[in-house]
Motif scaffolding. Sequence first.
Motif, PDB file in Angstrom:
ATOM      1  N   HIS A  80      33.545  24.079   3.409  1.00 53.62           N
ATOM      2  CA  HIS A  80      34.922  24.538   2.505  1.00 53.62           C
ATOM      3  C   HIS A  80      35.648  25.154   3.298  1.00 53.62           C
ATOM      4  O   HIS A  80      35.497  26.116   4.061  1.00 53.62           O
ATOM      5  CB  HIS A  80      34.454  25.495   1.496  1.00 53.62           C
ATOM      6  N   GLN A  85      36.838  28.919   2.832  1.00 52.61           N
ATOM      7  CA  GLN A  85      35.938  30.229   2.761  1.00 52.61           C
ATOM      8  C   GLN A  85      35.683  30.546   4.213  1.00 52.61           C
ATOM      9  O   GLN A  85      34.536  31.418   4.142  1.00 52.61           O
ATOM     10  CB  GLN A  85      34.930  29.615   1.937  1.00 52.61           C
ATOM     11  N   LEU A 141      25.446  31.956  -7.772  1.00 50.48           N
ATOM     12  CA  LEU A 141      26.421  30.803  -7.493  1.00 50.48           C
ATOM     13  C   LEU A 141      28.000  31.720  -8.522  1.00 50.48           C
ATOM     14  O   LEU A 141      28.640  31.848  -7.651  1.00 50.48           O
ATOM     15  CB  LEU A 141      25.994  29.500  -7.924  1.00 50.48           C
ATOM     16  N   TRP A 183      29.145  34.799  -7.264  1.00 51.77           N
ATOM     17  CA  TRP A 183      29.651  34.686  -5.949  1.00 51.77           C
ATOM     18  C   TRP A 183      30.888  33.741  -6.074  1.00 51.77           C
ATOM     19  O   TRP A 183      31.808  34.433  -5.392  1.00 51.77           O
ATOM     20  CB  TRP A 183      28.706  33.831  -4.964  1.00 51.77           C
ATOM     21  N   ARG A 211      36.581  20.265  -8.521  1.00 50.99           N
ATOM     22  CA  ARG A 211      35.797  21.573  -7.763  1.00 50.99           C
ATOM     23  C   ARG A 211      34.363  21.311  -8.388  1.00 50.99           C
ATOM     24  O   ARG A 211      33.285  21.168  -7.327  1.00 50.99           O
ATOM     25  CB  ARG A 211      36.193  22.826  -8.237  1.00 50.99           C
ATOM     26  N   PHE A 212      33.971  21.273  -9.519  1.00 53.42           N
ATOM     27  CA  PHE A 212      33.044  20.775 -10.173  1.00 53.42           C
ATOM     28  C   PHE A 212      32.879  20.422 -11.607  1.00 53.42           C
ATOM     29  O   PHE A 212      34.002  21.163 -12.193  1.00 53.42           O
ATOM     30  CB  PHE A 212      31.520  21.853 -10.121  1.00 53.42           C
ATOM     31  N   HIS A 215      30.685  18.964  -6.784  1.00 57.17           N
ATOM     32  CA  HIS A 215      29.193  19.712  -6.670  1.00 57.17           C
ATOM     33  C   HIS A 215      28.402  19.249  -7.791  1.00 57.17           C
ATOM     34  O   HIS A 215      29.011  18.596  -8.773  1.00 57.17           O
ATOM     35  CB  HIS A 215      29.283  21.336  -6.867  1.00 57.17           C
ATOM     36  N   GLU A 226      23.621  22.781  -8.818  1.00 51.46           N
ATOM     37  CA  GLU A 226      23.301  23.567  -7.869  1.00 51.46           C
ATOM     38  C   GLU A 226      22.312  24.779  -8.297  1.00 51.46           C
ATOM     39  O   GLU A 226      21.692  25.318  -7.601  1.00 51.46           O
ATOM     40  CB  GLU A 226      24.639  24.121  -7.368  1.00 51.46           C
ATOM     41  N   HIS A 232      24.674  19.464  -3.011  1.00 48.69           N
ATOM     42  CA  HIS A 232      23.608  20.482  -3.574  1.00 48.69           C
ATOM     43  C   HIS A 232      22.527  19.779  -4.264  1.00 48.69           C
ATOM     44  O   HIS A 232      21.557  19.310  -3.649  1.00 48.69           O
ATOM     45  CB  HIS A 232      23.769  21.704  -4.407  1.00 48.69           C
ATOM     46  N   ASP A 249      27.962  23.930   4.192  1.00 46.59           N
ATOM     47  CA  ASP A 249      28.484  24.644   2.948  1.00 46.59           C
ATOM     48  C   ASP A 249      29.139  26.110   3.128  1.00 46.59           C
ATOM     49  O   ASP A 249      29.197  26.949   2.300  1.00 46.59           O
ATOM     50  CB  ASP A 249      27.573  24.938   1.748  1.00 46.59           C
TER      51      ASP A 249
HETATM   52  N1  GUN Z   1      30.499  25.143  -6.966  1.00 52.84           N
HETATM   53  C1  GUN Z   1      31.720  25.009  -7.243  1.00 52.84           C
HETATM   54  N2  GUN Z   1      32.539  25.578  -6.317  1.00 52.84           N
HETATM   55  C2  GUN Z   1      31.517  25.932  -5.382  1.00 52.84           C
HETATM   56  C3  GUN Z   1      31.828  26.491  -3.934  1.00 52.84           C
HETATM   57  O1  GUN Z   1      32.737  26.905  -3.489  1.00 52.84           O
HETATM   58  N3  GUN Z   1      30.457  26.776  -3.343  1.00 52.84           N
HETATM   59  C4  GUN Z   1      29.337  26.346  -3.737  1.00 52.84           C
HETATM   60  N4  GUN Z   1      28.335  26.567  -3.031  1.00 52.84           N
HETATM   61  N5  GUN Z   1      29.330  25.847  -5.085  1.00 52.84           N
HETATM   62  C5  GUN Z   1      30.317  25.722  -5.680  1.00 52.84           C
END
Ligand code: GUN
Length: 436
Positions: free
Chosen positions: A72, A75, A86, A89, A197-198, A225, A228, A263, A314
Amino acid sequence: MTLFRASVLDTPANPFTGGRLRSDDDCGLLVEQGVITARGPFETLRSTHPDEPVLNLREGILLPGMVDTHVHFPQVRIIGGLGLPLLDWLDQCALPEEMRLADVDHARGVAHDFVSGLVDAGTTTALVFGAHFAGAVDTMFEAADQWGLRVTTGLVTSDRLLPEPLLTTPERARAESRELADRWHGKGRLRYAVTPRFSLSASDALLESCAQTVAEVPGAFFTSHVNENVHEIREVASLFDGAAYVDTYDRHGLLTPRSVLAHDVHPTDRELATLAGRGTAVAHCPTSNAALGSGLFPLRRHVEAGVRVALGSDVGAGTGFSLFKEGLQAYFAQQLLGEQGLPLTSAHLLWLSTAAGADALGLADEVGVLSVGRQFDAIWVLPEPGDPLAVGLANAASANDALSKVFALGTTSDVGGVWVGGDQIAAGRWRRPRDR
Ligand code: GUN
Ligand code: ZN
């Protein structure tokens, strides 16, 4: 033309299906306009090309450039936020930082830090998770272009659950993505990746707009993603009427051989079968999985199901840019899984961090190994004399053993030179090959 002389290690055949480490101790690589045009014993190549300048890299080891399939860009400055699972965070570390990229000047600085991080680590090709702001994604493309890196990236999109400044609409996502792709996709070594993003933060309407963008940009990649964290998976199921996570993408036609999902720590067998059937690759992110406590990656199940797997750092949930560290952590995870684990050799680790990544990104004919016809994307592993890695390499019992030592002990400081398409883009922290 340049004739490189080096101790070369690479993995032209997949070790998961019987391939072995290729090791050539005194190898010559003739490079013309960035492409390897001849490979063989150095003295043989020297005699057939007596007038070409020789770059002597025999001290240390030459490896293919590293390929990071999930990293990313926004980040880079928050690596090391430990202690949270997750979703916490994301709330407390990642998303507040990502909102700052609304400011393009700030984003440009972040892009510079990020690309420096990749290059220092010897990463020459990457599938980069972009930013939620088109201006910031522009700065990422610019930075990658300036350094000559092979980067596939795009606008990150979400239309629910995230803080308001990170949200878009399906229409705006499509329009901004098209604009960025028109400007950058296919320019030099750059390509576009459609990047919701997810599923947790993407409605069906947004995912459908992603599918339209993929269809409108020939050759574009798709990345996101999946599976995860167990809480995340539960939430996704409740938002999508109990659907399996993989299916939330698949039902929009988003899973193809040009898709990479990061993931996949907790897949069902049926999801693995879907990924294998679609030819979609998984980016295994070992330090992130450990740092966020997401779980131990079921590599054996992926390999047995026929799913393509490569490595991702990641960053910033992962703890740095070095794929040596990711490779080592991948090895640890399989050890910790006991009988369910897949024991890994150093050849597996090199494969996962180079040729497997090239394959996942559709670049297997161009990079990932140091064979004739491939681009000269390479890194020179050159530890400082007296460093434990230098001592280990001097005393290695075999090429496989030397490579194990690289993954066990190697850090970004041991990368003594980085080439992309024959151009040296970094010379390591403490000495340049031409000075020697
Ligand atoms: N799932 C959605 N966004 C993220 C991210 O920024 N990092 C991780 N590890 N998982 C995510
Ligand atoms: Zn990620």
